[in-house]
Design a protein around this motif. Structure first.
Motif, PDB file in Angstrom:
ATOM      1  N   PHE A 199       0.829  -1.204   0.000  1.00  0.00           N
ATOM      2  CA  PHE A 199       0.000   0.000   0.000  1.00  0.00           C
ATOM      3  C   PHE A 199       0.868   1.262   0.000  1.00  0.00           C
ATOM      4  CE2 PHE A 199      -2.119   3.228   2.787  1.00  0.00           C
ATOM      5  CZ  PHE A 199      -3.071   3.650   1.869  1.00  0.00           C
ATOM      6  N   GLN A 200       1.876   1.302   0.850  1.00  0.00           N
ATOM      7  CA  GLN A 200       2.737   2.479   0.941  1.00  0.00           C
ATOM      8  C   GLN A 200       3.542   2.689  -0.341  1.00  0.00           C
ATOM      9  OE1 GLN A 200       2.725   4.846   3.162  1.00  0.00           O
ATOM     10  NE2 GLN A 200       1.193   3.822   4.441  1.00  0.00           N
ATOM     11  N   ARG A 201       4.007   1.624  -0.945  1.00  0.00           N
ATOM     12  CA  ARG A 201       4.761   1.766  -2.197  1.00  0.00           C
ATOM     13  C   ARG A 201       3.861   2.299  -3.305  1.00  0.00           C
ATOM     14  NH1 ARG A 201       8.853  -3.168  -3.445  1.00  0.00           N
ATOM     15  NH2 ARG A 201       9.144  -1.795  -5.241  1.00  0.00           N
ATOM     16  N   TRP A 202       2.635   1.831  -3.354  1.00  0.00           N
ATOM     17  CA  TRP A 202       1.660   2.351  -4.325  1.00  0.00           C
ATOM     18  C   TRP A 202       1.372   3.820  -4.062  1.00  0.00           C
ATOM     19  CZ3 TRP A 202      -3.319   3.971  -2.774  1.00  0.00           C
ATOM     20  CH2 TRP A 202      -4.209   4.275  -3.821  1.00  0.00           C
ATOM     21  N   LEU A 203       1.141   4.165  -2.798  1.00  0.00           N
ATOM     22  CA  LEU A 203       0.782   5.524  -2.437  1.00  0.00           C
ATOM     23  C   LEU A 203       1.915   6.504  -2.726  1.00  0.00           C
ATOM     24  CD1 LEU A 203      -1.423   7.282  -1.118  1.00  0.00           C
ATOM     25  CD2 LEU A 203      -0.405   6.751   1.108  1.00  0.00           C
ATOM     26  N   ALA A 209       4.204   7.311 -11.965  1.00  0.00           N
ATOM     27  CA  ALA A 209       4.063   8.674 -12.490  1.00  0.00           C
ATOM     28  C   ALA A 209       2.703   9.244 -12.123  1.00  0.00           C
ATOM     29  CB  ALA A 209       4.252   8.679 -14.002  1.00  0.00           C
ATOM     30  N   ALA A 210       1.669   8.406 -12.226  1.00  0.00           N
ATOM     31  CA  ALA A 210       0.313   8.866 -11.896  1.00  0.00           C
ATOM     32  C   ALA A 210       0.205   9.256 -10.429  1.00  0.00           C
ATOM     33  CB  ALA A 210      -0.703   7.776 -12.239  1.00  0.00           C
ATOM     34  N   MET A 211       0.717   8.411  -9.537  1.00  0.00           N
ATOM     35  CA  MET A 211       0.595   8.696  -8.110  1.00  0.00           C
ATOM     36  C   MET A 211       1.448   9.897  -7.702  1.00  0.00           C
ATOM     37  SD  MET A 211      -1.698   6.671  -7.061  1.00  0.00           S
ATOM     38  CE  MET A 211      -1.572   7.000  -5.297  1.00  0.00           C
ATOM     39  N   ARG A 212       2.620  10.041  -8.311  1.00  0.00           N
ATOM     40  CA  ARG A 212       3.459  11.202  -7.993  1.00  0.00           C
ATOM     41  C   ARG A 212       2.830  12.490  -8.516  1.00  0.00           C
ATOM     42  NH1 ARG A 212       9.778   9.225  -9.031  1.00  0.00           N
ATOM     43  NH2 ARG A 212       9.574   7.147  -8.118  1.00  0.00           N
ATOM     44  N   SER A 213       2.234  12.419  -9.695  1.00  0.00           N
ATOM     45  CA  SER A 213       1.586  13.615 -10.246  1.00  0.00           C
ATOM     46  C   SER A 213       0.388  14.013  -9.393  1.00  0.00           C
ATOM     47  CB  SER A 213       1.143  13.378 -11.693  1.00  0.00           C
ATOM     48  OG  SER A 213       0.001  12.539 -11.769  1.00  0.00           O
ATOM     49  N   LEU A 214      -0.354  13.011  -8.900  1.00  0.00           N
ATOM     50  CA  LEU A 214      -1.506  13.292  -8.044  1.00  0.00           C
ATOM     51  C   LEU A 214      -1.069  13.958  -6.748  1.00  0.00           C
ATOM     52  CD1 LEU A 214      -4.490  13.073  -7.342  1.00  0.00           C
ATOM     53  CD2 LEU A 214      -4.067  10.744  -6.535  1.00  0.00           C
ATOM     54  N   ASP A 215      -0.009  13.447  -6.163  1.00  0.00           N
ATOM     55  CA  ASP A 215       0.501  14.037  -4.933  1.00  0.00           C
ATOM     56  C   ASP A 215       0.936  15.485  -5.164  1.00  0.00           C
ATOM     57  OD1 ASP A 215       1.543  13.807  -2.122  1.00  0.00           O
ATOM     58  OD2 ASP A 215       3.442  14.189  -3.150  1.00  0.00           O
ATOM     59  N   LYS A 216       1.468  15.766  -6.336  1.00  0.00           N
ATOM     60  CA  LYS A 216       2.010  17.089  -6.632  1.00  0.00           C
ATOM     61  C   LYS A 216       0.943  18.081  -7.061  1.00  0.00           C
ATOM     62  CE  LYS A 216       5.908  19.139  -9.132  1.00  0.00           C
ATOM     63  NZ  LYS A 216       7.034  18.858 -10.059  1.00  0.00           N
ATOM     64  N   LEU A 257      -6.243   7.431 -15.736  1.00  0.00           N
ATOM     65  CA  LEU A 257      -5.244   7.177 -14.710  1.00  0.00           C
ATOM     66  C   LEU A 257      -5.902   6.826 -13.378  1.00  0.00           C
ATOM     67  CD1 LEU A 257      -2.612   9.968 -15.464  1.00  0.00           C
ATOM     68  CD2 LEU A 257      -2.514   7.544 -16.078  1.00  0.00           C
ATOM     69  N   ARG A 258      -7.027   7.460 -13.068  1.00  0.00           N
ATOM     70  CA  ARG A 258      -7.737   7.125 -11.828  1.00  0.00           C
ATOM     71  C   ARG A 258      -8.172   5.662 -11.861  1.00  0.00           C
ATOM     72  NH1 ARG A 258     -10.847  12.475  -9.598  1.00  0.00           N
ATOM     73  NH2 ARG A 258      -9.583  14.011 -10.702  1.00  0.00           N
ATOM     74  N   PHE A 301       4.799  11.731 -20.114  1.00  0.00           N
ATOM     75  CA  PHE A 301       4.214  11.859 -18.774  1.00  0.00           C
ATOM     76  C   PHE A 301       5.114  11.176 -17.745  1.00  0.00           C
ATOM     77  CE2 PHE A 301       1.290   9.963 -15.551  1.00  0.00           C
ATOM     78  CZ  PHE A 301       0.867  11.147 -14.954  1.00  0.00           C
ATOM     79  N   ILE A 302       5.586   9.988 -18.063  1.00  0.00           N
ATOM     80  CA  ILE A 302       6.454   9.262 -17.140  1.00  0.00           C
ATOM     81  C   ILE A 302       7.725  10.049 -16.865  1.00  0.00           C
ATOM     82  CG2 ILE A 302       7.921   7.207 -16.923  1.00  0.00           C
ATOM     83  CD1 ILE A 302       5.717   5.652 -18.407  1.00  0.00           C
ATOM     84  N   ARG A 303       8.334  10.587 -17.904  1.00  0.00           N
ATOM     85  CA  ARG A 303       9.577  11.346 -17.727  1.00  0.00           C
ATOM     86  C   ARG A 303       9.373  12.602 -16.889  1.00  0.00           C
ATOM     87  NH1 ARG A 303      10.257   9.260 -22.979  1.00  0.00           N
ATOM     88  NH2 ARG A 303      12.177   8.023 -23.169  1.00  0.00           N
ATOM     89  N   ARG A 304       8.220  13.214 -17.019  1.00  0.00           N
ATOM     90  CA  ARG A 304       7.977  14.440 -16.247  1.00  0.00           C
ATOM     91  C   ARG A 304       7.952  14.159 -14.760  1.00  0.00           C
ATOM     92  NH1 ARG A 304       3.395  18.917 -17.520  1.00  0.00           N
ATOM     93  NH2 ARG A 304       4.866  19.202 -19.231  1.00  0.00           N
ATOM     94  N   TYR A 305       7.370  13.035 -14.352  1.00  0.00           N
ATOM     95  CA  TYR A 305       7.169  12.794 -12.924  1.00  0.00           C
ATOM     96  C   TYR A 305       8.111  11.747 -12.330  1.00  0.00           C
ATOM     97  CZ  TYR A 305       3.150  15.800 -13.278  1.00  0.00           C
ATOM     98  OH  TYR A 305       2.340  16.899 -13.481  1.00  0.00           O
ATOM     99  N   ILE A 306       8.885  11.079 -13.173  1.00  0.00           N
ATOM    100  CA  ILE A 306       9.891  10.141 -12.667  1.00  0.00           C
ATOM    101  C   ILE A 306      11.240  10.551 -13.239  1.00  0.00           C
ATOM    102  CG2 ILE A 306      10.564   7.723 -12.394  1.00  0.00           C
ATOM    103  CD1 ILE A 306       7.739   6.896 -12.938  1.00  0.00           C
ATOM    104  N   PRO A 307      11.938  11.455 -12.580  1.00  0.00           N
ATOM    105  CA  PRO A 307      13.210  11.943 -13.112  1.00  0.00           C
ATOM    106  C   PRO A 307      14.260  10.848 -13.278  1.00  0.00           C
ATOM    107  CG  PRO A 307      12.859  12.687 -10.842  1.00  0.00           C
ATOM    108  CD  PRO A 307      11.564  12.127 -11.327  1.00  0.00           C
TER     109      PRO A 307
END
Length: 461
Positions: A291-295, A306-313, A321-322, A388-394
């Motif tokens: 759960f924590q790794r997903w979150l 990328a989706a979860m990091r973008s949501l957090d940001k 994506l949802r 999208f992946i590159r933007r949120y996963i450096p």
């Protein structure tokens, strides 16, 4: 005393309770911060910040009309009790929000006070009647902003107007730097920019992670918190639609309006029908590490992370994506969906309980078929070049296109500093399908299609 209770209607335009209360005489505009709501509901600091921004603009709008916006920090019934002690008799004006109306109506009955509620009466109204009633409401004239708001000379000591007093109000979660700002002006600007041209690729881009952030209306948070009325959105969009010369433009706006009305239909459903029951027949034991790794966006599956990091940001994701992140945690990993659902609600700036729960129910099989999604395969479809992946996963920003969705195949993968996949997605999805088929064969009611239910609804504004 005429008291306007603001809730998820943080605006001055097309606000019928405020308009009608101002006609009736002196008005006490009031917003109540209920500690229990902010503690127990899946609300977070990002929601609180958005609400405060909205209230700041609302307060200025009310002051422009000669009034003042007051605040209280307490449970709603206790606030109403104190107001009744001071004014002896009160009239409550509010929009017919289901949660707030339940509280206020019960209190008013017990204390023999009057409640004036406004908005479409749509709760559990069937099919054709619902559509007729909704269409009539959407086409009504917008409520006029009061010319003058007269504030009573007698104001209770427990009410305040100073926003600084809200700084000590504790809310869980973190604020966001890159999310949308609350306020009626921002809502109007967002609608205008959508109708001025962003809508032209609305359908084409609605599934694409980066393009959808521009071509979607981005009104969902403003509608959720009432910075703009649905009636305003509908009428301005319909006016634009009637003026369109290109058939393709009309199709885009018609699609948007269909999703707007679908959203209203879901929001009219009673909260008790939106609860997420626990289905122990298909869910495994809880795994906090998964759960924590997903979150945190550390699953090792690029599109999920990328989706979860973008949501957090940013506080926002498009519908595709949802669906993907929900399916991954609840179906691929077979974890109980209730904790992930609450975690997502705390992150979505546009969190609307009925809509959010409907989303989750669609994905986990409570409404027709369980949605088991292969994030690698679908990720390639949604984000083929990996922008999208590159933007949120450096860590993956310089990875060649051929490896961007499966970086573990890259010869120098362990030099990237990115997580290895936490599970074998294909094996886990296969296991999930077998579980689902076994449950389906037992004829569980939760898998049966509800009468009149659509295949899949998207509220991707």
């Amino acid at each position: 005393m005429n008291i306007v209770l603001f809730n998820k209607d943080l605006r001055i335009s097309d606000h019928q309770p405020l308009t009608e209360a101002a006609r009736a005489g002196e008005v006490l505009p009031l917003y109540v911060f209920e500690p229990s709501l902010w503690k127990e509901a899946p609300l977070s600091a990002r929601h609180f910040e958005f609400v405060v921004e909205s209230l700041d603009e609302l307060a200025k709008g009310i002051e422009d009309q000669g009034g003042k916006l007051f605040f209280a920090i307490n449970e709603m019934k206790m606030v109403l009790d104190k107001l009744l002690d001071i004014y002896d008799s009160i009239n409550l004006f509010l929009h017919n929000d289901i949660r707030l109306m339940d509280i206020v109506a019960e209190w008013a009955r017990q204390n023999e006070q009057r409640v004036f509620s406004y908005g479409p009466e749509l709760e559990n109204v069937p099919g054709k009647l619902f559509n007729n009633r909704l269409n009539s409401y959407l086409k009504e004239l917008l409520a006029e902003v009061p010319n003058k708001i007269d504030v009573p000379s007698k104001i209770p000591d427990f009410l305040f107007t100073d926003f600084k007093k809200l700084q000590n109000f504790k809310v869980k979660g973190n604020k966001i730097r890159f999310g949308q700002q609350g306020g009626e002006m921002k809502a109007a600007e967002t609608l205008d920019s959508f109708l001025e041209g962003r809508f032209s690729n609305y359908i084409e881009n609605h599934q694409k992670p980066l393009p959808s952030s521009l071509s979607s209306s981005r009104l969902s948070a403003y509608i959720t918190w009432g910075n703009i009325s649905v009636r305003t959105v509908f009428q301005k969009t319909d006016e634009k639609l009637q003026a369109c010369e290109l058939e393709e433009d009309k199709i885009q706006l018609e699609e948007f309006l269909s999703k707007l009305t679908a959203r209203m239909k879901i929001c009219s459903t009673e909260n008790k029908d939106q609860q997420l029951p626990n289905d122990s027949n298909i869910k495994r034991e809880w795994n906090e590490d998964w759960f924590q790794r997903w979150l945190q966006g550390r699953t090792g599956i690029p599109i999920i992370d990328a989706a979860m990091r973008s949501l957090d940001k940013t506080g926002w994701m498009n519908f595709s994506l949802r669906a993907m992140v929900t399916s991954f945690i609840a179906n691929t990993l077979s974890l109980d969906e209730r904790n992930p659902s609450s975690a997502l609600a705390e992150l979505y700036l546009d969190y609307e309980p009925a809509v959010h729960d409907f989303y989750v129910q669609q994905q986990v099989g409570m409404k027709r078929k369980m949605k088991i999604i292969d994030p690698v395969k679908v990720g390639r479809q949604l984000d083929p070049d990996g922008a999208f992946i590159r933007r949120y996963i450096p860590e993956l920003s310089k990875l060649p296109d051929e490896y961007i969705h499966e970086p573990w195949l890259y010869p120098a993968f362990y030099q990237l500093g990115y997580e290895a996949p936490m599970v074998d997605v294909k094996k886990m999805n296969k296991h999930a399908r077998l579980q689902y088929q076994a449950l389906k064969s037992k004829g569980k009611d939760i898998l049966k299609k509800e009468e009149g239910e659509s295949e899949q609804l998207s509220f991707d504004f």
